[in-house]
Design an enzyme around this catalytic site. Structure first.
Site, PDB file in Angstrom:
ATOM      1  N   GLY A 221      20.847  -1.489 -31.360  1.00 29.87           N
ATOM      2  CA  GLY A 221      19.862  -0.496 -30.473  1.00 29.87           C
ATOM      3  C   GLY A 221      19.832   0.709 -30.398  1.00 29.87           C
ATOM      4  N   SER A 222      19.637   1.851 -29.548  1.00 25.48           N
ATOM      5  CA  SER A 222      19.416   3.282 -29.268  1.00 25.48           C
ATOM      6  C   SER A 222      20.729   2.938 -29.144  1.00 25.48           C
ATOM      7  CB  SER A 222      19.056   3.557 -28.277  1.00 25.48           C
ATOM      8  OG  SER A 222      17.752   4.016 -28.599  1.00 25.48           O
ATOM      9  N   THR A 223      21.465   2.838 -28.999  1.00 29.74           N
ATOM     10  CA  THR A 223      23.162   2.971 -28.745  1.00 29.74           C
ATOM     11  C   THR A 223      23.800   3.172 -30.232  1.00 29.74           C
ATOM     12  OG1 THR A 223      23.796   0.497 -28.898  1.00 29.74           O
ATOM     13  CG2 THR A 223      24.203   1.165 -27.200  1.00 29.74           C
ATOM     14  N   PHE A 224      22.713   2.736 -31.455  1.00 31.61           N
ATOM     15  CA  PHE A 224      23.451   2.935 -32.271  1.00 31.61           C
ATOM     16  C   PHE A 224      23.089   4.869 -32.599  1.00 31.61           C
ATOM     17  CE2 PHE A 224      22.230   4.473 -37.305  1.00 31.61           C
ATOM     18  CZ  PHE A 224      23.865   3.400 -38.159  1.00 31.61           C
ATOM     19  N   LYS A 225      22.436   5.132 -31.943  1.00 32.76           N
ATOM     20  CA  LYS A 225      22.123   6.742 -31.983  1.00 32.76           C
ATOM     21  C   LYS A 225      23.647   7.839 -31.884  1.00 32.76           C
ATOM     22  CE  LYS A 225      17.173   6.086 -30.757  1.00 32.76           C
ATOM     23  NZ  LYS A 225      16.051   6.105 -29.348  1.00 32.76           N
TER      24      LYS A 225
END
Length: 508
Positions: A221-225
């Protein structure tokens, strides 16, 4: 007729020579490898009838030891005093199912198979050499009993994982996941009970025998950002000042489909604003602007599609799709930029990713071993920290630290529940949609300059605001960070008596 007899005689002689060579090859050249083969039943019996070194936590708690069992079929019984707390780190030592975890990685050290007997330097050394037949060695790990308990307590009864590590050294400070198991049920001498327990564990949801912290993968999810944003600084700096439109949905190229923000929220602006509020539409557009090659290269730089060299068996690779897979499907690139589509990561990977920004962009080799001691409690070797990857530049690491601080400190940041009074916490939240109507809640964080990074995953949550990463995972990370600051992560000091070396894990 004589000619035929001669041929038969020559053939018999050739076969005899071949048999002679093979027997000598087995008995001389391959004797050690056959004797030490894990499938060798006599070897297993031999190991069960000799003492095995202890496994000890960084703060001095015995995690595994061997106790004499004179009235049993075996001389020793392997015990795990902390039960399920460290099961997925220590693993188990079972007569039926072999070894797992640290028991497997450091088998040759624990049994003393690789120990070298030093030359005696005095009469006391000579006495020990002549009277002490115990060649087993003990290992002290980097994991802290206090911090492991803090992770367990913070996670509670929820299914999930916590990984805490030191970004400066790669030392694993805590590694806990639920469901877990009690390794004592697999090390007992009653093999009927062992087999029943093993079958029961295999049938349990969540596969507790496969550590979720480093051997299972999820959509990050957004931790990959964190990786997408760092790719902007490293590979296309012009995008740092590009302003993306305020919107609730991004129309994807070559299709009428749209990528939406979580909960229908509206957001936009430049990179700092997008990162602080975790704007899906903005980061989807950034992914399209970066292109598949740059984003894939950045993921590779952080360790995706590579096996992390942790000294535990069967670590899973975090995965990012190949560049070619996007050529006929550009919309998927927007989803990959926000940690969806075919992107998958382990909690270990996301802890290392966050930690890289606190270590000038370098990911250190993750490890659980601190040092090895012999049966006289002398330190014979100490693990030497070493880099694994140069993930990004020091300048980018500083820029990313500022972005991640804003996630916690800004009033509209998604990670405000991780605030610790008087302490700066840098973080990134993640809420991954799984395609099942549920979400996986993530939180990755570090405290700048304090040698602690943590990743938390709480999977399979209801698709609602109160179960997002910033809501359900952030408080767990905060508890672990607070425990560390209170001294839970401080290891016991050791003073090696010999030049330090890096012990080698066994190949079993």
């Amino acid at each position: 007729m004589n000619r035929q007899i001669r041929f038969v005689g020559i053939g018999i002689m050739v076969l005899f020579i071949a048999l002679f060579v093979q027997l000598n090859y087995i008995q001389v050249l391959r004797a050690d490898s056959i004797s030490n083969n894990p499938l060798n039943g006599q070897r297993v019996v031999r190991e069960y009838n000799q003492t095995r070194g202890n496994i000890i936590s960084a703060d001095g708690v015995t995690l595994a030891d061997s106790v004499p069992t004179p009235n049993s079929q075996f001389t020793y019984l392997r015990q795990y005093p902390t039960g399920s707390l460290f099961a997925q780190v220590t693993g188990f030592f079972s007569f039926t199912y072999g070894a797992e975890g640290a028991e497997r990685s450091y088998d040759s050290i624990l049994t003393g198979a690789n120990s070298k007997t030093p030359l005696p330097r005095n009469l006391n050394d000579l006495k020990n050499l002549l009277t002490n037949g115990n060649r087993s060695q003990s290992i002290t790990l980097t994991v802290s009993d206090k911090l492991q308990k803090a992770a367990q307590s913070a996670l509670g009864t929820q299914t999930g994982s916590v990984v805490a590590l030191n970004p400066k050294t790669g030392a694993i400070l805590a590694m806990y996941s639920n469901p877990t198991y009690d390794p004592n049920v697999l090390s007992q001498h009653d093999q009927t009970k062992v087999e029943a327990a093993y079958r029961s564990l295999l049938a349990e949801p969540g596969n507790p025998l496969s550590p979720a912290t480093y051997r299972q993968r999820w959509f990050p999810g957004s931790t990959f950002k964190m990786i997408t944003a760092s790719a902007v600084y490293d590979r296309d700096p012009a995008l740092t000042t590009k302003s993306y439109p305020v919107s609730s949905a991004l129309t994807l190229p070559d299709t009428q489909n749209v990528l939406r923000n979580f909960g229908g929220e509206t957001c936009g602006g430049q990179l700092p604003e997008l990162f602080t509020v975790s704007c899906n539409t903005g980061f989807g557009a950034i992914g399209l602007d970066l292109g598949a090659q740059k984003l894939a290269d950045q993921a590779q730089a952080f360790g995706f599609n590579q096996t992390p060299p942790i000294d535990l068996p069967f670590a899973a690779q975090s995965s990012f799709p190949s560049v070619a897979s996007f050529s006929q499907n550009r919309p998927i690139l927007a989803y990959a930029a926000i940690g969806q589509a075919s992107v998958q990561a382990t909690p270990l990977q996301m802890a290392m990713t966050a930690g890289a920004f606190d270590n000038g962009g370098v990911i250190m080799t993750p490890h659980i071993l601190d040092h090895v001691t012999n049966s006289q409690d002398q330190v014979v070797s100490t693990y030497q920290a070493k880099p694994w990857l140069r993930a990004t530049s020091p300048a980018t690491a500083q820029s990313m630290t500022r972005l991640m601080l804003s996630v916690v400190n800004s009033p509209d940041g998604t990670g405000t529940l991780a605030r610790i009074p008087g302490v700066q916490v840098a973080a990134k939240t993640g809420t991954a949609e799984t395609g099942t109507g549920q979400i996986d809640a993530w939180f990755a964080a570090f405290i700048p300059g304090r040698s602690i990074a943590v990743a938390v995953l709480v999977p399979n949550q209801p698709n609602a605001d109160q179960y997002q990463g910033g809501t359900i995972a952030a408080p767990i990370a905060k508890s672990v960070l607070e425990a560390y600051l209170a001294g839970a992560g401080n290891p016991v000091a050791s003073s090696p008596t010999t030049p330090t070396t890096t012990p080698t894990a066994g190949s079993h």
